[in-house]
Design an enzyme around this catalytic site. Structure first.
Site, PDB file in Angstrom:
ATOM      1  N   ALA A  93      -3.493  42.069  -9.402  1.00 35.69           N
ATOM      2  CA  ALA A  93      -2.910  42.696 -10.588  1.00 35.69           C
ATOM      3  C   ALA A  93      -3.079  44.205 -10.611  1.00 35.69           C
ATOM      4  CB  ALA A  93      -3.526  42.086 -11.845  1.00 35.69           C
ATOM      5  N   ASN A 150      39.930  42.403  16.091  1.00 35.69           N
ATOM      6  CA  ASN A 150      39.808  41.182  15.283  1.00 35.69           C
ATOM      7  C   ASN A 150      39.987  41.439  13.796  1.00 35.69           C
ATOM      8  OD1 ASN A 150      37.370  42.643  15.323  1.00 35.69           O
ATOM      9  ND2 ASN A 150      36.208  40.830  14.714  1.00 35.69           N
ATOM     10  N   TYR A 151      40.200  42.684  13.416  1.00 35.95           N
ATOM     11  CA  TYR A 151      40.197  43.026  11.995  1.00 35.95           C
ATOM     12  C   TYR A 151      41.396  43.900  11.703  1.00 35.95           C
ATOM     13  CZ  TYR A 151      38.182  44.801   7.588  1.00 35.95           C
ATOM     14  OH  TYR A 151      37.945  45.132   6.283  1.00 35.95           O
ATOM     15  N   ASN A 202     -20.361  43.883  -0.344  1.00 32.71           N
ATOM     16  CA  ASN A 202     -19.608  42.785  -0.941  1.00 32.71           C
ATOM     17  C   ASN A 202     -18.113  42.950  -0.690  1.00 32.71           C
ATOM     18  OD1 ASN A 202     -18.530  40.786  -2.587  1.00 32.71           O
ATOM     19  ND2 ASN A 202     -18.620  42.091  -4.425  1.00 32.71           N
ATOM     20  N   ARG A 253      -3.406  54.684  -5.154  1.00 30.93           N
ATOM     21  CA  ARG A 253      -3.573  55.547  -3.983  1.00 30.93           C
ATOM     22  C   ARG A 253      -2.531  55.318  -2.881  1.00 30.93           C
ATOM     23  NH1 ARG A 253      -9.569  55.001  -2.232  1.00 30.93           N
ATOM     24  NH2 ARG A 253      -9.521  53.097  -3.497  1.00 30.93           N
TER      25      ARG A 253
HETATM   26  C1  UD1 Z   1     -14.555  45.040  -6.161  1.00 37.18           C
HETATM   27  C2  UD1 Z   1     -15.973  44.515  -6.347  1.00 37.18           C
HETATM   28  C3  UD1 Z   1     -16.908  45.189  -5.368  1.00 37.18           C
HETATM   29  C4  UD1 Z   1     -16.400  44.909  -3.961  1.00 37.18           C
HETATM   30  C5  UD1 Z   1     -14.965  45.401  -3.828  1.00 37.18           C
HETATM   31  C6  UD1 Z   1     -14.428  45.017  -2.488  1.00 37.18           C
HETATM   32  C7  UD1 Z   1     -16.125  43.995  -8.697  1.00 37.18           C
HETATM   33  C8  UD1 Z   1     -16.638  44.399 -10.008  1.00 37.18           C
HETATM   34  N1  UD1 Z   1     -16.397  44.795  -7.701  1.00 37.18           N
HETATM   35  O1  UD1 Z   1     -14.574  46.411  -6.473  1.00 37.18           O
HETATM   36  O2  UD1 Z   1     -18.223  44.704  -5.507  1.00 37.18           O
HETATM   37  O3  UD1 Z   1     -17.214  45.559  -3.031  1.00 37.18           O
HETATM   38  O4  UD1 Z   1     -14.136  44.793  -4.824  1.00 37.18           O
HETATM   39  O5  UD1 Z   1     -13.130  45.476  -2.385  1.00 37.18           O
HETATM   40  O6  UD1 Z   1     -15.518  42.947  -8.585  1.00 37.18           O
HETATM   41  N2  UD1 Z   1      -7.844  43.254  -9.790  1.00 37.18           N
HETATM   42  C9  UD1 Z   1      -7.114  42.542 -10.690  1.00 37.18           C
HETATM   43  N3  UD1 Z   1      -7.311  42.749 -12.020  1.00 37.18           N
HETATM   44  C10 UD1 Z   1      -8.208  43.632 -12.493  1.00 37.18           C
HETATM   45  C11 UD1 Z   1      -8.974  44.370 -11.548  1.00 37.18           C
HETATM   46  C12 UD1 Z   1      -8.773  44.156 -10.212  1.00 37.18           C
HETATM   47  O7  UD1 Z   1      -6.271  41.710 -10.324  1.00 37.18           O
HETATM   48  O8  UD1 Z   1      -8.318  43.761 -13.703  1.00 37.18           O
HETATM   49  C13 UD1 Z   1      -7.633  43.025  -8.363  1.00 37.18           C
HETATM   50  C14 UD1 Z   1      -7.077  44.246  -7.659  1.00 37.18           C
HETATM   51  O9  UD1 Z   1      -5.656  44.193  -7.609  1.00 37.18           O
HETATM   52  C15 UD1 Z   1      -7.671  44.126  -6.269  1.00 37.18           C
HETATM   53  C16 UD1 Z   1      -8.981  43.404  -6.496  1.00 37.18           C
HETATM   54  O10 UD1 Z   1      -8.865  42.771  -7.757  1.00 37.18           O
HETATM   55  O11 UD1 Z   1      -6.886  43.347  -5.413  1.00 37.18           O
HETATM   56  C17 UD1 Z   1     -10.171  44.315  -6.447  1.00 37.18           C
HETATM   57  O12 UD1 Z   1     -10.070  45.267  -7.453  1.00 37.18           O
HETATM   58  P1  UD1 Z   1     -10.647  46.712  -7.301  1.00 37.18           P
HETATM   59  O13 UD1 Z   1     -10.419  47.442  -8.530  1.00 37.18           O
HETATM   60  O14 UD1 Z   1     -10.164  47.302  -6.030  1.00 37.18           O
HETATM   61  O15 UD1 Z   1     -12.210  46.384  -7.175  1.00 37.18           O
HETATM   62  P2  UD1 Z   1     -13.298  47.368  -6.676  1.00 37.18           P
HETATM   63  O16 UD1 Z   1     -13.595  48.304  -7.741  1.00 37.18           O
HETATM   64  O17 UD1 Z   1     -12.897  47.898  -5.366  1.00 37.18           O
END
Ligand code: UD1
Ligand code: CA
Length: 448
Positions: free
Chosen positions: A10, A384-385, A169, A15
């Site tokens: 979502a 052809n056309y 993570n 970026r």
């Molecule tokens: C998250 C993790 C972090 C991990 C990292 C790896 C959390 C709080 N943190 O951080 O520990 O190391 O991913 O990439 O989970 N998304 C939604 N809805 C939202 C927010 C995010 O669908 O409300 C989706 C984003 O589209 C994306 C993914 O979740 O695909 C990760 O979201 P992002 O905001 O990139 O998380 P990070 O802050 O990077």
């Protein structure tokens, strides 16, 4: 044990600097999200549920029934995102696999191992970790003195000491469903104003559960894509992975770094791919072929023992032992039967060239059937056309079309017939006759 997959997609992907939703950017001809959806589907054996928000309509339209969808109207964090899945999955599964749509290199094998591990333990949470010096803004894995996982801290909230932790993570988890739905409701708002999915780990530990971790061997698998630089890196890694697989299956690549094969393409044993070969879409290449250099093939079937040099081929069907190029263009519906030879600057569209037919130089055939062993002279063109309609041309077996013949369709040239150089054929030429001139007329009968 029923398993479901929830794929988070979502977020906005600011970026990428793009009007296209991040997860729809292409990698080897497929939208980024395709990869993780495909891997997850293999593991859970059902259609993954994708949480969408930014560009939801477009995402749904492009990915279609590759996923089921649930809308997260406001992006309030990863915990909030997974919570949106509850309405669709509550009571329908025992375990939930969670991953992100922007991690295309994550393999089916790794997801499978995570699920296996989760199933063999009673704990409510299992997750991947990765150890890497490139921390990429990932959350840090915290472990107690006993080495057991105690929690996850986001980079933004890490102390200087925690920033030095290199166990990270990636954001891929497998949860026990009943525990998950209940625990998600207990996540507190973070200082950033988001509901962090990562909080579930600390919560499970507090409840006295052991959280299982599975370390990913290859850090590349969990590269998340945030910019177009990451996109290019991921594409190159995916390409290496695919090319390696084909080389191990018996395909020779002169320069793998310059060979582009999309997922779903197949290549037969002892085929050689020269640099600048691009195999797109639904393409199958047979055994013992030589393709390229500089050849683009899309949605095409190529038989065994074919040679395609510096050509562009789309939506065609090429039987065994066809020899083509340089500089041929096959378009939709081109069918070259066994042993056809096509030399430089030939274009064929919606036409069949019978077995052994030859078309050596500078020709266009559209909406045409060419019989076996016919010879299409240099510069032959099917007209052809007429500006509003397309018409068919038929060339019989063993016919000999003289250089620079214009075949004004609809028209038939019979078996064994010949046309003179520069003939403009506006009427059918009977079998075994010679027609010459502008417009062409029959001047002689030919021996069979
Ligand atoms: C998250 C993790 C972090 C991990 C990292 C790896 C959390 C709080 N943190 O951080 O520990 O190391 O991913 O990439 O989970 N998304 C939604 N809805 C939202 C927010 C995010 O669908 O409300 C989706 C984003 O589209 C994306 C993914 O979740 O695909 C990760 O979201 P992002 O905001 O990139 O998380 P990070 O802050 O990077
Ligand atoms: Ca991220």
């Amino acid at each position: 044990m029923k398993l479901s997959a929830v794929i988070l997609a979502a977020g906005q992907g600011t970026r990428m600097k793009s009007s296209l939703p991040k997860v729809l950017h292409l990698l080897l001809g497929k939208p980024m999200a395709w990869y993780v959806l495909e891997a997850a589907r293999q593991v859970v054996q059902s259609t993954p549920l994708m949480v969408i928000g930014h560009g939801a309509d477009q995402v749904r339209q492009v990915l279609g029934d590759q996923a089921e969808y649930v809308l997260q109207e406001q992006q309030l964090g990863t915990g909030h995102a997974v919570r949106q899945a509850e309405s669709k999955l509550l009571g329908k599964c025992d375990m939930v696999l969670v991953a992100y749509a922007d991690m295309p290199l994550l393999s089916e094998e790794t997801l499978g191992c995570l699920v296996e591990q989760a199933q063999s333990h009673m704990g409510p949470v299992s997750m991947l970790t990765v150890t890497s010096n490139e921390t990429r803004g990932f959350g840090r894995i915290l472990r107690g003195p006993d080495g057991k996982l105690s929690g996850i801290v986001e980079e933004a909230q890490s102390t200087a000491e925690q920033l030095n932790i290199h166990e990270l993570n990636p954001g891929v988890y497998c949860f026990r469903a009943t525990w998950l739905w209940e625990a998600l409701k207990r996540i507190q708002l973070s200082p950033k104003g988001e509901y962090y999915l990562t909080d579930l780990v600390g919560m499970a530990v507090e409840e006295g559960h052991e959280v299982q971790t599975l370390s990913v061997d290859d850090p590349d698998e969990v590269i998340g894509i945030n910019t177009r630089v990451h996109l290019a890196q991921a594409e190159s890694l995916l390409r290496q992975r695919i090319n390696r697989q084909w080389m191990l299956a018996g395909v020779t690549m002169i320069d793998p770094a310059n060979t582009y094969i999309e997922p779903g393409v197949t290549v037969g044993q002892d085929t050689t791919l020269w640099p600048g070969t691009y195999l797109h879409g639904n393409t199958q290449i047979g055994d013992g072929c030589v393709i390229g250099p500089n050849t683009i093939i899309r949605d095409t079937q190529v038989g065994d023992g074919c040679t395609l040099l510096a050509s562009v081929v789309e939506g065609a069907f090429i039987e065994d032992h066809v020899d083509m190029g340089p500089y041929c263009h096959l378009r939709k519906g081109a069918h070259l039967c066994k042993g056809v030879h096509m030399g430089n600057f030939g274009e064929v569209k919606n036409s069949t060239l019978g077995p052994g037919a030859k078309m050596g130089h500078f020709s266009y055939l559209g909406d045409t059937t060419v019989g076996a062993d016919a010879n299409i002279g240099a510069g032959t063109i099917t007209c052809n056309y007429d500006g509003s309609h397309k018409y068919p041309t038929e060339i019989g077996e063993g016919a000999f079309i003289g250089s620079d013949t214009m075949l004004v369709a609809p028209v038939k040239v019979g078996a064994g017939a010949k046309t003179g150089a520069g003939a403009v054929v506006t009427k059918d030429v009977p079998p075994y006759t010679l027609a010459v001139g502008v417009p062409a007329r029959v001047i002689r009968k030919l021996k069979k």
